[in-house]
Scaffold this motif. Sequence first.
Motif, short mmCIF file in Angstrom:
data_model
loop_
_atom_site.label_atom_id
_atom_site.label_comp_id
_atom_site.label_asym_id
_atom_site.label_seq_id
_atom_site.Cartn_x
_atom_site.Cartn_y
_atom_site.Cartn_z
N LEU A 85 0.83 -1.20 0.00
CA LEU A 85 0.00 0.00 0.00
C LEU A 85 0.87 1.26 0.00
O LEU A 85 0.59 2.21 -0.74
N TYR A 86 1.92 1.26 0.81
CA TYR A 86 2.86 2.39 0.79
C TYR A 86 3.51 2.52 -0.58
O TYR A 86 3.67 3.63 -1.11
N ALA A 87 3.91 1.39 -1.16
CA ALA A 87 4.56 1.42 -2.48
C ALA A 87 3.60 1.95 -3.54
O ALA A 87 4.00 2.73 -4.42
N LEU A 138 -6.78 12.43 -8.77
CA LEU A 138 -7.27 13.00 -7.52
C LEU A 138 -8.08 11.97 -6.73
O LEU A 138 -7.92 11.85 -5.51
N ARG A 139 -8.93 11.21 -7.41
CA ARG A 139 -9.71 10.17 -6.73
C ARG A 139 -8.81 9.07 -6.18
O ARG A 139 -9.03 8.58 -5.07
N ALA A 140 -7.80 8.68 -6.96
CA ALA A 140 -6.89 7.62 -6.50
C ALA A 140 -6.15 8.05 -5.24
O ALA A 140 -6.02 7.27 -4.29
N VAL A 141 -5.67 9.29 -5.23
CA VAL A 141 -4.95 9.78 -4.05
C VAL A 141 -5.91 9.91 -2.86
O VAL A 141 -5.54 9.58 -1.72
N GLY A 142 -7.13 10.35 -3.11
CA GLY A 142 -8.10 10.46 -2.03
C GLY A 142 -8.39 9.11 -1.39
O GLY A 142 -8.47 9.00 -0.16
N GLN A 143 -8.52 8.08 -2.20
CA GLN A 143 -8.79 6.75 -1.66
C GLN A 143 -7.58 6.20 -0.91
O GLN A 143 -7.72 5.55 0.13
N LEU A 144 -6.38 6.48 -1.41
CA LEU A 144 -5.18 6.07 -0.69
C LEU A 144 -5.06 6.80 0.65
O LEU A 144 -4.67 6.21 1.66
N GLN A 190 10.41 5.14 1.59
CA GLN A 190 11.39 4.15 2.03
C GLN A 190 11.38 4.01 3.55
O GLN A 190 11.48 2.90 4.09
N ARG A 191 11.28 5.13 4.26
CA ARG A 191 11.22 5.07 5.72
C ARG A 191 10.06 4.21 6.18
O ARG A 191 10.17 3.41 7.12
N ARG A 192 8.93 4.35 5.53
CA ARG A 192 7.73 3.65 5.97
C ARG A 192 7.74 2.17 5.59
O ARG A 192 7.26 1.34 6.36
N THR A 193 8.28 1.85 4.44
CA THR A 193 8.37 0.43 4.10
C THR A 193 9.37 -0.28 5.01
O THR A 193 9.17 -1.44 5.38
N THR A 194 10.42 0.43 5.41
CA THR A 194 11.40 -0.15 6.34
C THR A 194 10.79 -0.37 7.72
O THR A 194 11.05 -1.40 8.37
N GLU A 195 9.97 0.58 8.16
CA GLU A 195 9.40 0.51 9.50
C GLU A 195 7.98 -0.07 9.52
O GLU A 195 7.27 0.07 10.53
#
Length: 208
Positions: A85-87, A138-144, A190-195
């Motif tokens: 999801l982060y990726a 915009l919709r894709a970012v809103g859902q994410l 990268q920080r978030r996928t690592t953590e």
Amino acid sequence: MPVGGRMSPGVTFERIYRELKRQLRDGVLAPGAPVEPAVIGHELGASITPVRDALHRLTGEQLVETPQHNGFRVPRLTEMELRDLYAWNGLVIGVATSRAKVDMVRDIRPPEDAETIAGRTAAMFLRIAAATGSGENLRAVGQLNDRLAPFRRAEQQVLDGLAEELEEMTGLAAAIGRTRLNRALARYHQRRTTETPRILAATLNAHA
């Protein structure tokens, strides 16, 4: 508008949908918890039909799931799913930054919790998406934003320097400095996928 002293079905559906989405974004409902339409209807003063309709819509937005089509529940992501999801967020935002137009950057009405780092992050990503002029982006970012909202709140318990990180990205986004912004966004993801393990644990511990 009330009809005969009662709200119309459309108004009731929209009210239930917005309230359930708020609860899911705010982490009120625990990951993996069942969502019972009858219980929700009782709590929100509505019949079961608009509640089920709202849950089906939220299922389409991946904020709710129906395991084996047997009831509704809040998704409980695995470490791999959260990393994905982060990726995916990084890829979608990357497309937005490559297409953003300086003359189309405009203010986006921030979400209700925009005083938090999580809320300001969501607003910044929406601003970048809006600058593309693409409703789909915009919709894709809103859902994410909606799906990542509980995890972004948990990040505050795991990651240091979030305010400084956000300030840097916000400044670069406003200037549409693509190269530097892309580097900052790459570091952000990268920080978030690592953590991810610690972020996921903090999200779950909030309901322990």
